[in-house]
Design a protein around this motif. Structure first.
Motif, PDB file in Angstrom:
ATOM      1  N   GLY A  92       0.809  -1.207   0.000  1.00 55.57           N
ATOM      2  CA  GLY A  92       0.000   0.000   0.000  1.00 55.57           C
ATOM      3  C   GLY A  92       0.842   1.257   0.000  1.00 55.57           C
ATOM      4  O   GLY A  92       0.538   2.234  -0.704  1.00 55.57           O
ATOM      5  N   VAL A 134      -2.824  -3.898  -4.624  1.00 50.00           N
ATOM      6  CA  VAL A 134      -3.197  -3.513  -3.264  1.00 50.00           C
ATOM      7  C   VAL A 134      -4.583  -4.021  -2.901  1.00 50.00           C
ATOM      8  O   VAL A 134      -5.414  -4.323  -3.762  1.00 50.00           O
ATOM      9  N   ASP A 135      -4.818  -4.100  -1.603  1.00 52.49           N
ATOM     10  CA  ASP A 135      -6.122  -4.455  -1.065  1.00 52.49           C
ATOM     11  C   ASP A 135      -7.183  -3.503  -1.609  1.00 52.49           C
ATOM     12  O   ASP A 135      -6.925  -2.327  -1.841  1.00 52.49           O
ATOM     13  N   ARG A 136      -8.406  -4.002  -1.794  1.00 54.38           N
ATOM     14  CA  ARG A 136      -9.421  -3.185  -2.455  1.00 54.38           C
ATOM     15  C   ARG A 136      -9.854  -1.979  -1.621  1.00 54.38           C
ATOM     16  O   ARG A 136     -10.198  -0.934  -2.178  1.00 54.38           O
ATOM     17  N   THR A 137      -9.850  -2.092  -0.310  1.00 51.89           N
ATOM     18  CA  THR A 137     -10.146  -0.920   0.521  1.00 51.89           C
ATOM     19  C   THR A 137      -9.074   0.130   0.333  1.00 51.89           C
ATOM     20  O   THR A 137      -9.356   1.327   0.189  1.00 51.89           O
ATOM     21  N   LYS A 141     -11.673  -2.741  10.313  1.00 54.41           N
ATOM     22  CA  LYS A 141     -10.206  -2.713  10.259  1.00 54.41           C
ATOM     23  C   LYS A 141      -9.694  -1.466  10.982  1.00 54.41           C
ATOM     24  O   LYS A 141     -10.236  -0.375  10.766  1.00 54.41           O
ATOM     25  N   ASP A 199      -2.674   3.149   4.952  1.00 56.35           N
ATOM     26  CA  ASP A 199      -3.676   2.626   4.016  1.00 56.35           C
ATOM     27  C   ASP A 199      -4.953   3.456   3.994  1.00 56.35           C
ATOM     28  O   ASP A 199      -5.753   3.351   3.059  1.00 56.35           O
TER      29      ASP A 199
END
Length: 372
Positions: free
Chosen positions: A123, A150-153, A250, A278
């Motif tokens: 991220g 990267v993570d979708r969030t 999170k 993030d």
């Protein structure tokens, strides 16, 4: 841009395996493999800052981007193996410009700025790469595989921060991706979908989707998740009352508060506020800080001293805060506090500003947290 026909051909080497494949699937024997695309992206019809080329793998996104925007398409950057990421930015950029750009794309963690690129998380590398992309090509840039690693969030929040920075800097930025979930967050002025050969101007763009924060009271041991990202140091006072903000369950941000026992005007003081990398760039840290302030102001005045440039700028413009000391250095000498204006920041004389929260209190929420 008028309609462009793109033809890609490659020779077929008829090895034994290729011939076996032709036989199994009844593929006609050909000497060349041929792929054709007809593209029409009328970018001169309207003013724009952000474009998006989106579609499934194999639909021709990268081929189209390379053909139409080969000069603007960014490749892989070279980063110093052991030097700070700051040293890989263009030599003609000053430190304030570099750190301002990093903050603007949602990477506001000074301790992480000191690290080499190779040790950053995916991220963090994503945000840093975007910042350097905007620095290297300040007029027009195209970035392939946008948010793919990267993570979708992280992708969604990062897209919103990047879009805000691009528009503020009046740049042109085209993202090329297979991910549709960033559209509302990147909020592009136009979208081209190669799979359907569809181009769309988005004249009535909406604001980004809302972000819901769940704020809970936590033990100060939760500071361990955030301490390495704080710009000042990693300690926390033993008497601190701590709060954590969750996004989709999170951990995202942290604020700690301590009592300030002044003889005539006792108050509460913001002790630490950190937003994880993030989740930076969309105002979560400031929202967290102001929510906690609105709880404590129901009981006593609430103050804060910060040296983070982005937070100083935000509070100076906000109707929720009153600046009680302009950015300056504070030095302690012979037991007295001495304020001196300076352009030099260091451990003994960091530039900070003082604020008092003057926004409305949240009495019901303060009672729920047991503060009054």
């Amino acid at each position: 841009m008028s309609r462009v026909d793109i033809i890609k051909e490659s020779n077929i080497v008829r090895t034994p395996r290729v011939m076996q494949l032709e036989g199994i699937f009844g593929i006609a024997v050909e000497k060349k493999s041929r792929v054709e695309f007809s593209v029409e992206i009328p970018l001169n019809d309207h003013a724009w800052n952000i474009g998006l080329i989106v579609g499934p793998s194999g639909c021709g996104k990268t081929t189209i981007a390379k053909t139409l925007f080969h000069k603007e398409l960014i490749g892989d950057f070279k980063w110093f193996e052991n030097k700070s990421i700051l040293d890989s930015f263009p030599n003609d950029m000053g430190i304030k410009e570099i750190t301002g750009l990093l903050s603007s794309v949602g990477f506001s963690s000074p301790p992480s700025w000191l690290r080499p690129f190779r040790v950053l998380s995916n991220g963090e590398q994503f945000r840093v790469t975007i910042a350097r992309t905007l620095a290297e090509q300040p007029k027009f840039v195209v970035l392939d595989e946008f948010t793919s690693v990267v993570d979708r969030t992280v992708a969604q929040i990062g897209s919103s921060a990047i879009a805000k920075s691009v528009r503020r800097r009046q740049q042109k930025f085209i993202a090329v991706t297979c991910h549709y979930d960033i559209i509302d967050w990147l909020n592009p002025d136009w979208i081209y979908q190669p799979a359907s050969e569809e181009f769309q101007w988005r004249c009535e763009r909406q604001s980004r989707p809302p972000i819901s924060l769940k704020i809970i009271n936590v033990h100060r041991s939760a500071w361990s998740l955030f301490r390495k990202h704080h710009y000042l140091d990693s300690t926390i006072h033993k008497s601190a009352n701590c709060f954590m903000a969750l996004v989709d369950d999170k951990p995202a941000a942290f604020t700690a508060v301590i009592h300030f026992p002044h003889k005539t005007t006792p108050s509460f003081r913001e002790h630490r506020t950190v937003c994880l990398p993030d989740f930076q760039g969309v105002g979560i840290g400031n929202a967290m800080s102001e929510y906690v302030a609105s709880l404590y102001v129901c009981k006593k005045p609430y103050t804060s001293v910060t040296g983070h440039p982005a937070m100083i700028r935000h509070r100076a413009r906000s109707s929720l805060w009153r600046m009680t000391r302009k950015p300056s250095t504070v030095q302690h000498q012979y037991g007295f506090q001495r304020i001196r204006k300076s352009r030099v920041s260091g451990s003994a004389g960091r530039i900070t500003a003082s604020f008092q929260f003057i926004g409305p209190g949240r009495r019901k929420e303060a009672m729920r947290f047991g503060l009054i």
